[in-house]
Motif scaffolding. Structure first.
Motif, PDB file in Angstrom:
ATOM      1  N   HIS A  59       0.814  -1.226   0.000  1.00 33.46           N
ATOM      2  CA  HIS A  59       0.000   0.000   0.000  1.00 33.46           C
ATOM      3  C   HIS A  59       0.845   1.273   0.000  1.00 33.46           C
ATOM      4  O   HIS A  59       0.294   2.375  -0.005  1.00 33.46           O
ATOM      5  CB  HIS A  59      -0.966   0.011   1.196  1.00 33.46           C
ATOM      6  CG  HIS A  59      -0.293  -0.106   2.530  1.00 33.46           C
ATOM      7  ND1 HIS A  59       0.330   0.944   3.132  1.00 33.46           N
ATOM      8  CD2 HIS A  59      -0.137  -1.172   3.352  1.00 33.46           C
ATOM      9  CE1 HIS A  59       0.825   0.551   4.298  1.00 33.46           C
ATOM     10  NE2 HIS A  59       0.560  -0.730   4.452  1.00 33.46           N
ATOM     11  N   LYS A 105       2.873   4.099  -1.603  1.00 34.11           N
ATOM     12  CA  LYS A 105       2.966   4.705  -2.916  1.00 34.11           C
ATOM     13  C   LYS A 105       4.425   4.963  -3.255  1.00 34.11           C
ATOM     14  O   LYS A 105       5.217   5.339  -2.400  1.00 34.11           O
ATOM     15  CB  LYS A 105       2.189   6.030  -2.943  1.00 34.11           C
ATOM     16  CG  LYS A 105       1.958   6.585  -4.343  1.00 34.11           C
ATOM     17  CD  LYS A 105       1.013   7.776  -4.308  1.00 34.11           C
ATOM     18  CE  LYS A 105       0.727   8.273  -5.719  1.00 34.11           C
ATOM     19  NZ  LYS A 105      -0.216   9.409  -5.722  1.00 34.11           N
ATOM     20  N   SER A 106       4.775   4.742  -4.524  1.00 32.13           N
ATOM     21  CA  SER A 106       6.159   4.946  -4.946  1.00 32.13           C
ATOM     22  C   SER A 106       6.560   6.402  -4.761  1.00 32.13           C
ATOM     23  O   SER A 106       5.814   7.323  -5.112  1.00 32.13           O
ATOM     24  CB  SER A 106       6.323   4.553  -6.419  1.00 32.13           C
ATOM     25  OG  SER A 106       6.018   3.200  -6.616  1.00 32.13           O
ATOM     26  N   PRO A 111     -13.032   0.533  -7.883  1.00 32.11           N
ATOM     27  CA  PRO A 111     -11.938   1.474  -8.185  1.00 32.11           C
ATOM     28  C   PRO A 111     -12.281   2.925  -7.870  1.00 32.11           C
ATOM     29  O   PRO A 111     -11.397   3.725  -7.553  1.00 32.11           O
ATOM     30  CB  PRO A 111     -11.702   1.269  -9.686  1.00 32.11           C
ATOM     31  CG  PRO A 111     -12.173  -0.132  -9.954  1.00 32.11           C
ATOM     32  CD  PRO A 111     -13.328  -0.350  -9.019  1.00 32.11           C
ATOM     33  N   ASN A 147      -4.256   9.270  -3.397  1.00 30.27           N
ATOM     34  CA  ASN A 147      -2.958   8.901  -2.839  1.00 30.27           C
ATOM     35  C   ASN A 147      -2.720   7.399  -2.796  1.00 30.27           C
ATOM     36  O   ASN A 147      -1.663   6.952  -2.347  1.00 30.27           O
ATOM     37  CB  ASN A 147      -2.820   9.464  -1.422  1.00 30.27           C
ATOM     38  CG  ASN A 147      -2.787  10.977  -1.404  1.00 30.27           C
ATOM     39  OD1 ASN A 147      -2.194  11.594  -2.282  1.00 30.27           O
ATOM     40  ND2 ASN A 147      -3.427  11.576  -0.407  1.00 30.27           N
ATOM     41  N   SER A 164      -1.745   3.675  -3.736  1.00 32.17           N
ATOM     42  CA  SER A 164      -0.690   3.120  -4.571  1.00 32.17           C
ATOM     43  C   SER A 164      -1.271   2.612  -5.892  1.00 32.17           C
ATOM     44  O   SER A 164      -2.388   2.081  -5.927  1.00 32.17           O
ATOM     45  CB  SER A 164      -0.014   1.958  -3.841  1.00 32.17           C
ATOM     46  OG  SER A 164       0.758   1.184  -4.718  1.00 32.17           O
ATOM     47  N   PRO A 165      -0.554   2.766  -6.994  1.00 32.22           N
ATOM     48  CA  PRO A 165      -1.034   2.232  -8.277  1.00 32.22           C
ATOM     49  C   PRO A 165      -1.278   0.721  -8.232  1.00 32.22           C
ATOM     50  O   PRO A 165      -2.044   0.192  -9.032  1.00 32.22           O
ATOM     51  CB  PRO A 165       0.099   2.575  -9.251  1.00 32.22           C
ATOM     52  CG  PRO A 165       0.819   3.721  -8.627  1.00 32.22           C
ATOM     53  CD  PRO A 165       0.723   3.501  -7.146  1.00 32.22           C
ATOM     54  N   ARG A 166      -0.630   0.031  -7.302  1.00 35.61           N
ATOM     55  CA  ARG A 166      -0.792  -1.418  -7.192  1.00 35.61           C
ATOM     56  C   ARG A 166      -2.006  -1.817  -6.366  1.00 35.61           C
ATOM     57  O   ARG A 166      -2.349  -2.997  -6.302  1.00 35.61           O
ATOM     58  CB  ARG A 166       0.452  -2.034  -6.550  1.00 35.61           C
ATOM     59  CG  ARG A 166       1.729  -1.832  -7.336  1.00 35.61           C
ATOM     60  CD  ARG A 166       2.882  -2.559  -6.669  1.00 35.61           C
ATOM     61  NE  ARG A 166       3.157  -2.039  -5.347  1.00 35.61           N
ATOM     62  CZ  ARG A 166       3.841  -2.686  -4.409  1.00 35.61           C
ATOM     63  NH1 ARG A 166       4.283  -3.891  -4.652  1.00 35.61           N
ATOM     64  NH2 ARG A 166       4.065  -2.147  -3.239  1.00 35.61           N
ATOM     65  N   GLN A 205      -5.412  -1.515  -6.429  1.00 34.25           N
ATOM     66  CA  GLN A 205      -6.588  -2.186  -6.969  1.00 34.25           C
ATOM     67  C   GLN A 205      -6.279  -3.623  -7.368  1.00 34.25           C
ATOM     68  O   GLN A 205      -7.026  -4.548  -7.049  1.00 34.25           O
ATOM     69  CB  GLN A 205      -7.131  -1.415  -8.176  1.00 34.25           C
ATOM     70  CG  GLN A 205      -8.419  -1.997  -8.756  1.00 34.25           C
ATOM     71  CD  GLN A 205      -9.566  -2.006  -7.752  1.00 34.25           C
ATOM     72  OE1 GLN A 205      -9.737  -1.039  -7.016  1.00 34.25           O
ATOM     73  NE2 GLN A 205     -10.349  -3.070  -7.732  1.00 34.25           N
TER      74      GLN A 205
END
Length: 407
Positions: free
Chosen positions: A189, A191-192, A364, A370, A372-374, A376
């Motif tokens: 969770h 975020k990069s 979604p 904010n 993380s792209p991962r 979902q």
């Protein structure tokens, strides 16, 4: 150590930072004690006196009275044994559950060492310094959270060649995948972002810990998990956790009509929008006749007060992990959850009962900017890989579907 606990073999040191980690260490110890017992794997564990079985009346968070429904334990020294080290967080709810779980561990005959590992700036140095002699001497390390910087520092000190990772919720799935791909250990969770100064300083420690968790030479690595593991790292041994200890010590539960709901901390971790989550809880509660909401230990009091006010649900803050609460009972005939560990663990803990577990996917549209792209994909994988659960939706016209069993 009590004969009730059996023996897990070589001297073992376990580090836990959450109630679920402690529960899973007890499950691991139960399985390994059986495997080494004279009866062999699956045989009955030696016991000093059996715990009285049956239901505990009252609220789910009720504490045992002194002497009630607890075993008589006669502690005896043993050459091999398990020492549980609790690296206590500062959160009051987590500390409370950990203290209750520590009582159960002592009842099983295990030694428990409580460390206020975060009580001030000097606490980490004091804790690590006090544990260093044990770390250098012990033959096996059991840990619940390989992502923890605390645990990674301890892995840099120990000379143990037998390492065990027990479940720490859905993070176990991500850990196994990252280890198999040789990636840096990063929580799903997060975020990069560009690493800060502290992150850069810690990179050598984290890298060495990851190498320690990679089998090779005389080093053995075991993963003890109830989660679906699709990518098994080369050389890693995987042992299934079917909650045999929980089922042997608690229940079967009294099953009430209606449904209960399991809360999540996805709002607190910044993954899900608070308003969207509140509306989802309200919709599901109305559609499925939910009466109780079992709060996650990290859910904020303000959020829980808001949920109770807008839904009319009874909010319960359990003092034990939900697997034990559900097995002890009473529990609803249906348990609703969002993507979380319990969609994998509750069907195992409640095996042999008529309780059904249902899961609602995260839309979604509920995710925050904010997240993380991962997020979902990871959350969808948690529910998609769950066995023997129903799928439900916040759209009331969509019927529930049985999830396809995997594995």
């Amino acid at each position: 150590m009590s004969p009730r606990a059996g023996t897990t073999g070589p001297q073992t040191l376990a580090f836990v930072e959450s109630p679920v980690q402690l529960l899973n260490v007890l499950e691991w110890a139960h399985v390994h004690a059986h495997a080494l017992s004279p009866e062999g794997a699956g045989g009955p564990a030696s016991a000093v006196s059996a715990r009285k079985k049956g239901n505990v009346p009252g609220q789910a968070s009720r504490r045992w009275r002194r002497g009630q429904n607890r075993p008589t334990v006669h502690r005896e020294p043993a050459a091999g044994g398990l020492t549980l080290v609790v690296l206590s967080p500062v959160d009051p709810m987590t500390r409370g559950q950990l203290r209750r779980m520590a009582e159960l561990a002592r009842d099983e005959g295990h030694e428990v060492r409580w460390e206020d590992a975060r009580a001030g700036t000097s606490a980490p140095f004091r804790t690590i310094g006090g544990l260093a002699p044990l770390l250098r001497r012990t033959q096996r390390i059991v840990m619940g959270d390989p992502f923890s910087r605390y645990v990674q520092v301890l892995l840099n000190i120990t000379k143990a060649r037998d390492l065990v990772v027990v479940d720490d919720g859905t993070a176990t799935m991500e850990f196994v995948s990252q280890l198999a791909r040789g990636e840096r250990l990063v929580r799903w969770h997060r975020k990069s972002r560009r690493p800060g100064a502290r992150d850069l300083l810690f990179i050598p420690v984290s890298s060495k810990a990851r190498r320690r968790l990679t089998p090779g030479g005389k080093r053995r690595v075991e993963i003890f998990s109830s989660m679906p593991i699709e990518e098994t790292p080369k050389g890693v041994e995987v042992t299934s956790n079917d909650f045999a200890w929980t089922r042997s010590r608690f229940g079967p539960p009294h099953i009430s009509e209606g449904a209960d709901m399991v809360g999540t901390s996805l709002v607190e971790t910044g993954v899900v929008d608070a308003d969207r989550y509140r509306e989802a809880v309200r919709t599901l509660a109305k559609a499925h006749g939910v009466t109780r909401y079992f709060a996650h230990r990290r859910e904020s009091p303000e959020k829980l007060h808001d949920l109770a006010a807008c839904t009319g649900l009874e909010v319960v803050r359990p003092d034990l992990p939900l697997e034990l609460i559900a097995r002890r009972g009473p529990i609803g005939r249906t348990i609703l959850s969002f993507p979380s560990t319990v969609v994998h663990t509750l069907p195992l803990a409640l095996a042999g009962t008529d309780v059904k577990v249902a899961v609602c996917d995260i839309d979604p549209a509920w995710l925050t900017a904010n997240a993380s792209p991962r997020a979902q994909g990871f959350l969808s994988g948690v529910t998609g890989s769950a066995r023997d659960v129903q799928r439900v939706s916040t759209e009331s016209e969509h019927p529930a579907k049985e999830a396809k069993a995997t594995g």
